[in-house]
Design an enzyme around this catalytic site. Sequence first.
Site, PDB file in Angstrom:
ATOM      1  N   ARG A  38       0.823  -1.210   0.000  1.00  0.00           N
ATOM      2  CA  ARG A  38       0.000   0.000   0.000  1.00  0.00           C
ATOM      3  C   ARG A  38       0.862   1.267   0.000  1.00  0.00           C
ATOM      4  O   ARG A  38       0.485   2.270  -0.598  1.00  0.00           O
ATOM      5  CB  ARG A  38      -0.936   0.012   1.209  1.00  0.00           C
ATOM      6  CG  ARG A  38      -2.084  -0.939   1.006  1.00  0.00           C
ATOM      7  CD  ARG A  38      -3.007  -1.027   2.185  1.00  0.00           C
ATOM      8  NE  ARG A  38      -4.229  -1.709   1.784  1.00  0.00           N
ATOM      9  CZ  ARG A  38      -5.113  -2.230   2.613  1.00  0.00           C
ATOM     10  NH1 ARG A  38      -4.931  -2.152   3.910  1.00  0.00           N
ATOM     11  NH2 ARG A  38      -6.186  -2.838   2.164  1.00  0.00           N
ATOM     12  N   LYS A 199     -19.806 -17.820  -2.470  1.00  0.00           N
ATOM     13  CA  LYS A 199     -21.264 -17.722  -2.356  1.00  0.00           C
ATOM     14  C   LYS A 199     -21.902 -16.709  -3.293  1.00  0.00           C
ATOM     15  O   LYS A 199     -21.383 -15.626  -3.521  1.00  0.00           O
ATOM     16  CB  LYS A 199     -21.624 -17.306  -0.929  1.00  0.00           C
ATOM     17  CG  LYS A 199     -21.351 -18.384   0.102  1.00  0.00           C
ATOM     18  CD  LYS A 199     -21.751 -17.865   1.461  1.00  0.00           C
ATOM     19  CE  LYS A 199     -21.763 -18.983   2.490  1.00  0.00           C
ATOM     20  NZ  LYS A 199     -22.223 -18.472   3.782  1.00  0.00           N
ATOM     21  N   GLY A 357      -9.871  -9.923  -2.657  1.00  0.00           N
ATOM     22  CA  GLY A 357      -8.798 -10.442  -1.807  1.00  0.00           C
ATOM     23  C   GLY A 357      -8.299 -11.809  -2.243  1.00  0.00           C
ATOM     24  O   GLY A 357      -7.094 -12.009  -2.476  1.00  0.00           O
ATOM     25  N   GLY A 380     -13.106  -3.811  -0.833  1.00  0.00           N
ATOM     26  CA  GLY A 380     -14.487  -3.313  -0.785  1.00  0.00           C
ATOM     27  C   GLY A 380     -14.809  -2.327  -1.891  1.00  0.00           C
ATOM     28  O   GLY A 380     -15.877  -2.402  -2.506  1.00  0.00           O
TER      29      GLY A 380
HETATM   30  P1  ADP Z   1     -12.682 -12.703  -3.474  1.00  0.00           P
HETATM   31  O1  ADP Z   1     -12.031 -12.531  -2.106  1.00  0.00           O
HETATM   32  O2  ADP Z   1     -11.660 -12.692  -4.565  1.00  0.00           O
HETATM   33  O3  ADP Z   1     -13.797 -11.714  -3.701  1.00  0.00           O
HETATM   34  P2  ADP Z   1     -14.416 -14.794  -2.502  1.00  0.00           P
HETATM   35  O4  ADP Z   1     -14.078 -14.410  -1.111  1.00  0.00           O
HETATM   36  O5  ADP Z   1     -15.781 -14.525  -2.988  1.00  0.00           O
HETATM   37  O6  ADP Z   1     -13.340 -14.173  -3.514  1.00  0.00           O
HETATM   38  O7  ADP Z   1     -14.242 -16.370  -2.684  1.00  0.00           O
HETATM   39  C1  ADP Z   1     -13.045 -17.053  -2.441  1.00  0.00           C
HETATM   40  C2  ADP Z   1     -13.282 -18.362  -1.761  1.00  0.00           C
HETATM   41  O8  ADP Z   1     -14.176 -19.213  -2.496  1.00  0.00           O
HETATM   42  C3  ADP Z   1     -12.001 -19.141  -1.617  1.00  0.00           C
HETATM   43  O9  ADP Z   1     -11.705 -19.278  -0.251  1.00  0.00           O
HETATM   44  C4  ADP Z   1     -12.308 -20.487  -2.276  1.00  0.00           C
HETATM   45  O10 ADP Z   1     -11.758 -21.587  -1.569  1.00  0.00           O
HETATM   46  C5  ADP Z   1     -13.802 -20.531  -2.238  1.00  0.00           C
HETATM   47  N1  ADP Z   1     -14.345 -21.464  -3.225  1.00  0.00           N
HETATM   48  C6  ADP Z   1     -14.188 -21.423  -4.563  1.00  0.00           C
HETATM   49  N2  ADP Z   1     -14.775 -22.473  -5.152  1.00  0.00           N
HETATM   50  C7  ADP Z   1     -15.332 -23.215  -4.181  1.00  0.00           C
HETATM   51  C8  ADP Z   1     -16.089 -24.429  -4.146  1.00  0.00           C
HETATM   52  N3  ADP Z   1     -16.386 -25.088  -5.283  1.00  0.00           N
HETATM   53  N4  ADP Z   1     -16.486 -24.902  -2.948  1.00  0.00           N
HETATM   54  C9  ADP Z   1     -16.176 -24.226  -1.827  1.00  0.00           C
HETATM   55  N5  ADP Z   1     -15.485 -23.072  -1.785  1.00  0.00           N
HETATM   56  C10 ADP Z   1     -15.053 -22.573  -2.946  1.00  0.00           C
HETATM   57 MG    MG Z   2     -12.662 -13.202  -0.164  1.00  0.00          MG
END
Ligand code: ADP
Ligand code: MG
Length: 399
Positions: A38, A199, A357, A380
């Site tokens: 950063r 999710k 992240g 965010g």
């Molecule tokens: P970002 O931080 O880039 O926005 P997210 O926090 O939404 O991404 O999602 C990342 C998480 O999703 C990771 O920890 C990964 O392990 C999980 N993930 C991805 N595919 C699956 C899956 N098929 N089942 C369970 N968890 C998953």
């Molecule tokens: Mg995340």
Amino acid sequence: MSSFKTLDDLGDITGKVALVRVDLNLPMKDGSATDVSRVEAVKPTILELAEKGAKVLLLAHYGRPKGQRFSTMSTSFVQGDVEKVLDKEIMFIPEVMGPVVEQSIGILGNGDIGLLDNVRFWPGEEANDPEFARDMAAHGDFYVNDAFSAAHRAHATTEGLAHHLPAYAGRAMEAELKALDAALGNPEAPVAAVVGGAKVSTKLDVLTNLVGKVQHLIIGGGMANTFLAAKGVDVGKSLCEHELTDTANRIIDEAAHAGCTVHLPYDVVVAKEFAANPASLRTCNVHEVAEDEMILDVGPLATEALADVLKTCRTLVWNGPMGAFETEPFDTATVALARTAAALTQDGSLISVAGGGDTVAALAHAGVKDDFTFVSTAGGAFLEWMEGKPLPGVAALTA
Ligand code: ADP
Ligand code: MG
């Protein structure tokens, strides 16, 4: 994108006082930063202003003191790390306004840098109190915002100051805004969006915004399971939000309406237990997932088909990994698709912008973080931008 002023628009700033909002909310361990990226991000802006002879006053928050002074959250703790990265001594000023700040400005020479204390020690910061902003602005000649990561907050130092002083985007802010504009604001079509992660519920607004803007929506990760379930696929004991299947169907309908192709995996990597290289690991068609299996990655056939989709696109925006990439071999699809995107970017056929992240971690894991056109570490603010929400800190610069 409405236009904003950059450091190129500054005239002679010798001896002028610059109030510069930066992100110095560094991850700390045992009194020093574990990651100074950063600081590295804002270094060009700080040094450019200093070299042009301004007195540079850095404004930053640290942690969540909620309008009270907590000695443990003083920005003085990051002073040493900032000095190391800038390779320059800076003066710590334990206030954000008033006689102490005025005296410090008197002591600073042209080109010197001061670090004010945690702006969130004062309730006026998060309340975006105009009087608080005005009192702070009284010390400066102009305001520079170089903290895109805080631009989704309408706080006094991220938004309010722009109403009291001539306002400019710093170099990091400028680069981020240009990249984001090239990805979704004014992109070259066809545009693909990869949305993955755990999710659907955390990315509903992202999905809803994207269907109206991109030609290809590639859904992977855990959220693909909810979409598959919505289409009647039995996803076994996969992570799945069954209560959101109606929502998933609505998004599929909206996409069809908008001429956006939704890509869901047709083969997947499954296992009975979530562990590295489990004995039960296998690849199958989405219709062959057993009751006691969970989907943990996109399969090889779908991955290859998705790579072919990217080859037809000019622009890619990516948030969320395609599988549970932290655990081998469920990083396979994410790594393969990331490398395809990186190679296309390096060939000059694709503009690729990614953020989030876990996404940043996944791209680093794939060894391609520097091969994308732009990788946002803003968290965010990046997500709110993907949701299509106006960011107050950006709006104040473009007003
Ligand atoms: P970002 O931080 O880039 O926005 P997210 O926090 O939404 O991404 O999602 C990342 C998480 O999703 C990771 O920890 C990964 O392990 C999980 N993930 C991805 N595919 C699956 C899956 N098929 N089942 C369970 N968890 C998953
Ligand atoms: Mg995340």
